[in-house]
Enzyme design. Structure first.
Site, PDB file in Angstrom:
ATOM      1  N   ASP A  50      -9.908   6.413   7.009  1.00 48.84           N
ATOM      2  CA  ASP A  50     -11.366   6.302   6.880  1.00 48.84           C
ATOM      3  C   ASP A  50     -11.861   4.949   7.377  1.00 48.84           C
ATOM      4  OD1 ASP A  50     -11.666   8.857   5.415  1.00 48.84           O
ATOM      5  OD2 ASP A  50     -10.534   7.810   3.859  1.00 48.84           O
ATOM      6  N   GLY A  51     -11.084   3.912   7.094  1.00 52.10           N
ATOM      7  CA  GLY A  51     -11.500   2.569   7.498  1.00 52.10           C
ATOM      8  C   GLY A  51     -11.672   2.478   9.004  1.00 52.10           C
ATOM      9  N   GLY A  86      -3.751  -3.812  11.484  1.00 56.40           N
ATOM     10  CA  GLY A  86      -4.161  -4.334  10.181  1.00 56.40           C
ATOM     11  C   GLY A  86      -5.672  -4.467  10.157  1.00 56.40           C
ATOM     12  N   GLU A 110     -17.906  -4.374  23.908  1.00 57.02           N
ATOM     13  CA  GLU A 110     -17.046  -5.545  24.084  1.00 57.02           C
ATOM     14  C   GLU A 110     -15.804  -5.504  23.198  1.00 57.02           C
ATOM     15  OE1 GLU A 110     -20.318  -5.706  23.484  1.00 57.02           O
ATOM     16  OE2 GLU A 110     -21.163  -6.460  25.365  1.00 57.02           O
ATOM     17  N   HIS A 130      -4.242   2.998  -3.309  1.00 58.04           N
ATOM     18  CA  HIS A 130      -4.377   2.474  -1.937  1.00 58.04           C
ATOM     19  C   HIS A 130      -3.583   1.186  -1.757  1.00 58.04           C
ATOM     20  CE1 HIS A 130      -6.255   0.603   1.604  1.00 58.04           C
ATOM     21  NE2 HIS A 130      -6.312  -0.468   0.837  1.00 58.04           N
ATOM     22  N   HIS A 139       0.835  -1.202   0.000  1.00 59.60           N
ATOM     23  CA  HIS A 139       0.000   0.000   0.000  1.00 59.60           C
ATOM     24  C   HIS A 139       0.867   1.249   0.000  1.00 59.60           C
ATOM     25  CE1 HIS A 139      -2.254  -3.349   1.699  1.00 59.60           C
ATOM     26  NE2 HIS A 139      -3.369  -2.743   1.324  1.00 59.60           N
ATOM     27  N   HIS A 182     -21.526 -17.268  32.360  1.00 61.47           N
ATOM     28  CA  HIS A 182     -22.778 -17.700  31.733  1.00 61.47           C
ATOM     29  C   HIS A 182     -22.424 -18.564  30.527  1.00 61.47           C
ATOM     30  CE1 HIS A 182     -23.852 -14.515  34.418  1.00 61.47           C
ATOM     31  NE2 HIS A 182     -25.148 -14.660  34.189  1.00 61.47           N
ATOM     32  N   HIS A 186     -28.711 -16.053  24.597  1.00 59.13           N
ATOM     33  CA  HIS A 186     -27.659 -15.869  25.597  1.00 59.13           C
ATOM     34  C   HIS A 186     -26.905 -17.157  25.919  1.00 59.13           C
ATOM     35  CE1 HIS A 186     -29.310 -11.954  25.951  1.00 59.13           C
ATOM     36  NE2 HIS A 186     -28.677 -11.646  27.062  1.00 59.13           N
TER      37      HIS A 186
END
Ligand SMILES: Cc1ncc(C[n+]2csc(CCOP(=O)(O)OP(=O)(O)O)c2C)c(N)n1
Ligand SMILES: [Mg+2]
Length: 693
Positions: free
Chosen positions: A173-174, A131, A431, A279, A30, A480, A492
């Site tokens: 942007d990613g 990455g 998370e 890119h 890149h 759980h 769940h």
């Protein structure tokens, strides 16, 4: 070339051309973003970053994370030109360069120090593996949190600058589009992390084309609403404006800073600039020649470093960094005299050593048929350990009352903007960012843990994988852990999660069977240096196994051990189980004995630890000649065949669960002693059939 402005542009253009040449030689990579962001990275490194290339692991260094990991050549060029030294795993600085020019020439080739994306542990000076977009910026938030906590813990009167490093992350942007960046930015703003600076490469280009295809956020407004200081530099080539923005960051202490830099991907390449083609593809020989002409570069020279470039970096970042680093170590010697205990803690923490007596308060648990949930026994053990390991800190993604991971002893406190010495973090319902932040914290070398329900490990998985790839001793606590959670139902109830975590190389999955196995599990976990762990715990109570009658829980360290055996040690059938199903197998074992069948129960809390044992031990636990085998786990059976063999039987989940009280679920899904007994008998019958045919 003497003029400092000329030297600046020579350095910047060297970063650009090394990147172009490296990508071209590899015929993959890149080039566009390193070309565009070279001045930004140069300005930061040369003028601001407190980093000593001779000692790239000095604890109070500023951190720089290239969250846009695909632009790896930008980082490799910097590591090369600034002369970063390689560091051994034993923390000794080696004399050799981390990234010699040869490595850049062999970008993306086998064993090169310049792999496709930056890899922590492989290339000194790379602060985090990046990455997977968005993870780098979220990791940087964890680093900033750890920095804040360390400052609060270690800085003392007269030493209020001992820990004061800043964390920079460069993203594109990613990263901005990935949800994890929003999670992390939201929390960073909330925590007022003034030691954190993200630089956003606003080039409007991603792989498929212009960002207008899929992205119209007003990024500045978004970050303002997250509580950030937002700065804008309208031209990535404007060193003056860039420096001004970094200075503003330095004087903004009450909020994190986002610097939005407008740039042109592949700047200077006449036909490829501002195109998505720049890119992720080599520019091509002709375009490279034209770009070099635009930079006033010798057009045919490859991997060319003009005279004065190395010196300029030496006179800039390297000398500044060395002086800062030396001054810091001198301060630490004074600090050690005045605060020997804290200095010792800092040393041990940095070397991932534990304090003396760290496990002295880990309680034993008496046999108890009623027992307790492993989440509850873990809470006790974790608190006992954390009392004696001051840098064990972490929290939950808003589930601490359920995962029971809160540190409750006096002084543990909450980590908040106003109380950065607190050890209980509140990640909010985030998370993925939590897991990436744990990575960042571990990279700074506090010992982090994070918890949620096992089902939501999926949400964190991208970052869990990176914990393993970076070999970071992050502690994931997932409770759980099965249909055993009952009424919350299939949304769940994890089914495939154990298998999918076990599939991650290097991640240790530990699913203890009772309170004493939990205690042993924590002893194993705390001694890990390079492996993340997923500690899998129940919501429901499990009997505390009578260790007078059955084997000691210390077998946990070996991953699997014989818990209950045939009286003569020569079993007809093996019952293998982890966690909540171990007690079930003990019940089946007794019933089988009443029928005259000799069974052995193997408690198997960790496949990974067991697989690491010598063959002799593994064969002792699972004798190859005993082919009648039953595994029992309230989870997908995927993978158990390697222990029960082609002819064995695996009792597990082959569908999603259901919403009902546990007593009904165990019947519906076959987790009863009677079913295990039937399976064991069937195993013996089919073995006899095999032997007689
Ligand atoms: C999570 C994730 N999804 C997809 C990719 C593949 N990918 C690599 S770079 C890229 C585009 C990134 O665009 P941007 O961040 O704007 O970088 P630029 O093209 O401007 O250098 C994509 C989709 C990835 N690396 N990580
Ligand atoms: Mg872009």
């Amino acid at each position: 070339m003497n003029d400092s402005t000329d030297l600046d542009s020579a350095c910047i253009n060297t970063i650009r051309t090394l990147s172009m040449d490296g990508v071209q030689a590899a015929n993959s990579g890149h080039p566009g973003t390193p070309m565009a962001m070279a001045p930004v990275a140069f300005c930061l490194w040369q003028q601001f970053l407190r980093f000593d290339p001779q000692d790239p692991i000095w604890p109070n260094r500023d951190r720089f994370i290239l969250s846009a990991g695909h632009a790896s050549m930008l980082l490799y060029s910097l590591l090369h030109l600034t002369g970063v030294k390689a560091v051994s795993k034993e923390y000794e600085t080696l004399g050799e360069p981390s990234v010699p020019l040869e490595a850049i020439k062999r970008f993306r080739q086998l064993d090169s120090r310049c792999p496709g994306h930056p890899e922590y542990r492989w290339t000194s000076g790379v602060e985090a593996t990046t990455g997977p977009l968005g993870n780098g910026v979220a990791t940087s938030v964890g680093m900033a949190v750890a920095g804040r906590w360390m400052a609060a813990h270690f800085n003392q009167p007269g030493f209020d600058e001992l820990i004061d490093f800043n964390v920079y992350a460069l993203c594109g942007d990613g990263c901005m589009m990935e949800g994890i960046s929003a999670e992390a930015a939201s929390l960073a703003g909330h925590l007022k992390l003034g030691n954190l600076c993200w630089i956003y490469d606003n080039n409007h280009i991603t792989i498929e084309g212009n960002t207008a295809l899929a992205f119209s956020d007003d990024v500045a407004t978004r970050f303002l609403s997250h509580g950030w200081n937002v700065d804008r530099v309208g031209d990535a080539n404007d060193l003056g404006m860039l420096a001004q923005a970094f200075r503003t960051f330095h004087t903004t202490h009450d909020r994190p800073t986002l610097i939005i830099v407008d740039s042109h991907i592949a700047w200077g390449a006449p036909n490829k600039q501002d195109t998505s083609a720049a890119h992720g593809e080599p520019l091509g020989e002709e375009e490279i020649r034209l770009a070099k002409r635009r930079y006033g570069w010798p057009e045919d020279a490859k991997f060319y470093v003009p005279d004065g470039v190395y010196d300029h970096f030496r006179n800039g970042i390297a000398n500044r960094g060395r002086a800062l680093r030396d001054a810091w170590f001198a301060r630490v010697s004074e600090y050690r005299k005045k605060y020997p205990e804290l200095a010792e803690q800092l040393y041990r923490m940095q070397h991932r050593e534990l304090p003396e007596g760290w496990d002295k308060d880990v309680p034993p648990f008496a046999a108890d048929a009623k027992g307790l949930a492993t989440r509850d026994s873990s809470a006790k053990v974790q608190n006992a350990v954390a009392t004696n390991v001051p840098w064990l800190l972490g929290g939950s993604a808003d589930l601490a009352p359920s995962t029971k991971t809160r540190l409750t002893f006096d002084g543990a406190g909450d980590f908040r903007a106003e109380t950065p010495h607190g050890r209980n973090l509140h990640f909010g319902i985030r998370e993925h960012a939590m897991a990436a932040m744990l990575n960042g914290m571990a990279l700074v070398k506090v010992r982090p843990y994070g918890s949620t329900f096992l089902i939501f490990s999926d949400y964190a998985r991208g970052a869990i994988r990176l914990s393993a790839l970076m070999e970071l001793p992050v502690i994931y606590i997932f409770t759980h852990d099965s249909i055993g959670l009952g009424e919350d139902g299939p949304t769940h109830q994890p089914v495939e999660h154990l298998a999918s975590l076990r599939a991650i190389p290097g991640l240790i999955v530990l699913r203890p069977a009772d309170a004493n196995e939990v205690a042993e599990a924590w002893k194993v976990i705390m001694k890990l240096h390079r492996q993340p762990v997923a500690l899998i715990l129940t919501r429901q109570a499990l009997p505390t196994i009578d260790r007078g009658k059955y084997a000691a829980a210390s077998g946990v360290a070996r991953g699997a051990y014989v818990l209950a055996d045939a009286p003569d040690g020569r079993p007809d059938v093996l019952l293998l189980a982890s966690g909540s199903e171990v007690a079930l197998c003990l019940a089946a074992h007794e019933q089988l004995w009443a029928l005259g069948i000799k069974a052995r129960v193997v408690s198997m809390p960790s496949w990974e630890l067991f697989d690491d044992q010598p063959r002799e031990y593994r064969d002792r636990v699972l004798p190859p000649q005993v082919t009648a085998r039953v595994s029992v786990e309230q989870a997908s059976t995927f993978g158990w065949a390697r222990y029960v063999g082609a002819t064995g039987c695996s009792i597990g989940m082959r569908s999603f669960g259901a919403s009902a009280p546990l007593k009904d679920l165990v019947k519906k899904f076959g987790f009863t002693p009677e079913h295990v007994v039937a399976a064991a008998r069937e195993q013996l019958t089919s073995r006899r059939r095999r032997e007689s045919s």
